[in-house]
Design a protein around this motif. Structure first.
Motif, PDB file in Angstrom:
ATOM      1  N   GLU A 232       6.256   0.157 -10.481  1.00 23.16           N
ATOM      2  CA  GLU A 232       5.279   1.097  -9.937  1.00 23.16           C
ATOM      3  C   GLU A 232       4.965   0.855  -8.465  1.00 23.16           C
ATOM      4  OE1 GLU A 232       2.617  -2.085 -11.917  1.00 23.16           O
ATOM      5  OE2 GLU A 232       4.514  -1.110 -12.389  1.00 23.16           O
ATOM      6  N   TRP A 233       5.319  -0.302  -7.939  1.00 22.33           N
ATOM      7  CA  TRP A 233       5.080  -0.597  -6.525  1.00 22.33           C
ATOM      8  C   TRP A 233       6.352  -0.501  -5.683  1.00 22.33           C
ATOM      9  CZ3 TRP A 233       1.880  -5.700  -7.383  1.00 22.33           C
ATOM     10  CH2 TRP A 233       0.642  -5.378  -7.943  1.00 22.33           C
TER      11      TRP A 233
ATOM     12  N   SER B  84       0.829  -1.203   0.000  1.00 23.31           N
ATOM     13  CA  SER B  84       0.000   0.000   0.000  1.00 23.31           C
ATOM     14  C   SER B  84       0.863   1.253   0.000  1.00 23.31           C
ATOM     15  CB  SER B  84      -0.944   0.000   1.200  1.00 23.31           C
ATOM     16  OG  SER B  84      -0.211   0.088   2.398  1.00 23.31           O
ATOM     17  N   ASP B  85       0.240   2.334  -0.437  1.00 19.96           N
ATOM     18  CA  ASP B  85       0.822   3.666  -0.343  1.00 19.96           C
ATOM     19  C   ASP B  85      -0.298   4.617   0.036  1.00 19.96           C
ATOM     20  OD1 ASP B  85      -0.648   4.175  -2.663  1.00 19.96           O
ATOM     21  OD2 ASP B  85       1.095   4.639  -3.889  1.00 19.96           O
ATOM     22  N   ASP B  86      -0.066   5.908  -0.080  1.00 18.22           N
ATOM     23  CA  ASP B  86      -1.082   6.895   0.305  1.00 18.22           C
ATOM     24  C   ASP B  86      -2.337   6.816  -0.555  1.00 18.22           C
ATOM     25  OD1 ASP B  86       0.616   7.816   2.264  1.00 18.22           O
ATOM     26  OD2 ASP B  86       1.425   9.434   1.016  1.00 18.22           O
ATOM     27  N   GLU B  87      -2.213   6.254  -1.746  1.00 24.62           N
ATOM     28  CA  GLU B  87      -3.342   6.148  -2.678  1.00 24.62           C
ATOM     29  C   GLU B  87      -4.207   4.916  -2.426  1.00 24.62           C
ATOM     30  OE1 GLU B  87      -3.876   8.511  -5.173  1.00 24.62           O
ATOM     31  OE2 GLU B  87      -2.267   9.604  -4.165  1.00 24.62           O
ATOM     32  N   GLY B  88      -3.686   3.903  -1.757  1.00 22.50           N
ATOM     33  CA  GLY B  88      -4.441   2.677  -1.510  1.00 22.50           C
ATOM     34  C   GLY B  88      -3.562   1.451  -1.666  1.00 22.50           C
TER      35      GLY B  88
ATOM     36  N   GLN C  47       4.584  -0.019   0.749  1.00 21.02           N
ATOM     37  CA  GLN C  47       4.972  -0.680   1.988  1.00 21.02           C
ATOM     38  C   GLN C  47       4.156  -1.961   2.165  1.00 21.02           C
ATOM     39  OE1 GLN C  47       7.558   0.572   3.798  1.00 21.02           O
ATOM     40  NE2 GLN C  47       7.609   1.993   2.070  1.00 21.02           N
ATOM     41  N   VAL C  48       4.787  -2.981   2.711  1.00 21.25           N
ATOM     42  CA  VAL C  48       4.060  -4.206   3.047  1.00 21.25           C
ATOM     43  C   VAL C  48       3.182  -3.898   4.255  1.00 21.25           C
ATOM     44  CG1 VAL C  48       4.265  -6.599   3.835  1.00 21.25           C
ATOM     45  CG2 VAL C  48       5.901  -5.685   2.151  1.00 21.25           C
ATOM     46  N   GLU C  49       1.907  -4.231   4.126  1.00 23.80           N
ATOM     47  CA  GLU C  49       0.949  -3.973   5.200  1.00 23.80           C
ATOM     48  C   GLU C  49       0.279  -5.274   5.608  1.00 23.80           C
ATOM     49  OE1 GLU C  49      -3.284  -1.624   5.911  1.00 23.80           O
ATOM     50  OE2 GLU C  49      -2.098  -1.149   4.140  1.00 23.80           O
ATOM     51  N   ALA C  50       0.292  -5.552   6.909  1.00 24.00           N
ATOM     52  CA  ALA C  50      -0.415  -6.709   7.451  1.00 24.00           C
ATOM     53  C   ALA C  50      -1.861  -6.300   7.730  1.00 24.00           C
ATOM     54  CB  ALA C  50       0.249  -7.197   8.729  1.00 24.00           C
ATOM     55  N   VAL C  51      -2.797  -7.140   7.290  1.00 25.19           N
ATOM     56  CA  VAL C  51      -4.223  -6.874   7.489  1.00 25.19           C
ATOM     57  C   VAL C  51      -4.815  -8.087   8.211  1.00 25.19           C
ATOM     58  CG1 VAL C  51      -6.430  -6.460   6.323  1.00 25.19           C
ATOM     59  CG2 VAL C  51      -4.298  -5.517   5.358  1.00 25.19           C
TER      60      VAL C  51
END
Length: 155
Positions: free
Chosen positions: A67-68, A27-31, A72-76
């Protein structure tokens, strides 16, 4: 319906999510990380968006390129994925990209199909999902299956 005998990687993905109770995305600030479908087009003729998730942080990290690269790697938590994300994805008419590789190839699946497989697998394996909205998730899935089968919806 889980398991999918022909797809060992997908079955492993489902088992891993139930075991760790976590899914990973970039994810980034855009989603979150998304790419165009290679298999499906929307009614406008454009590729359907695919939102990517991974079973391990290492697999997500491996896709941090081009583009990625700045994502950042995000844990959900699995509960958030099931109770919030998958229903929203279905309503937005996007697909879920499961464990895409660094070349952005992987399984593209309807969000409600993934939800159903997680519900089925949890029941089969005796995993308590501890989701407050569990009855609503089951109902949403059943309504979607009726619609997909061409039957009238109850609600």
């Amino acid at each position: 319906m889980f398991p999918h005998p022909e797809d060992h990687a997908y079955n492993r993905f489902i088992r891993t999510l139930l075991s760790t109770q976590t899914v990973y995305t970039l994810s980034d600030d855009e989603g979150i990380a998304e790419c165009p479908s290679t298999d499906y087009e929307g009614s406008d003729g454009e590729p359907v968006p695919v939102y990517c998730i991974w079973a391990t942080p290492e697999d997500a990290q491996a896709c941090k390129a081009e583009e990625w690269a700045d994502y950042q790697v995000e844990a959900v938590p699995l509960q958030v994925l099931m109770a919030e994300w998958l229903i929203g994805m279905d309503q937005e008419e996007v697909l879920v990209g499961v464990d895409f590789d660094p070349q952005l190839y992987g399984l593209e699946i309807e969000p409600v199909e993934l939800l159903g497989d997680l519900l089925d697998a949890a029941e089969q394996q005796g995993v308590d999902l501890e989701i407050e909205e569990y009855p609503e998730l089951v109902n949403y899935r059943l309504e979607w299956e009726r619609w997909a089968a061409g039957q009238s919806r109850l609600n």
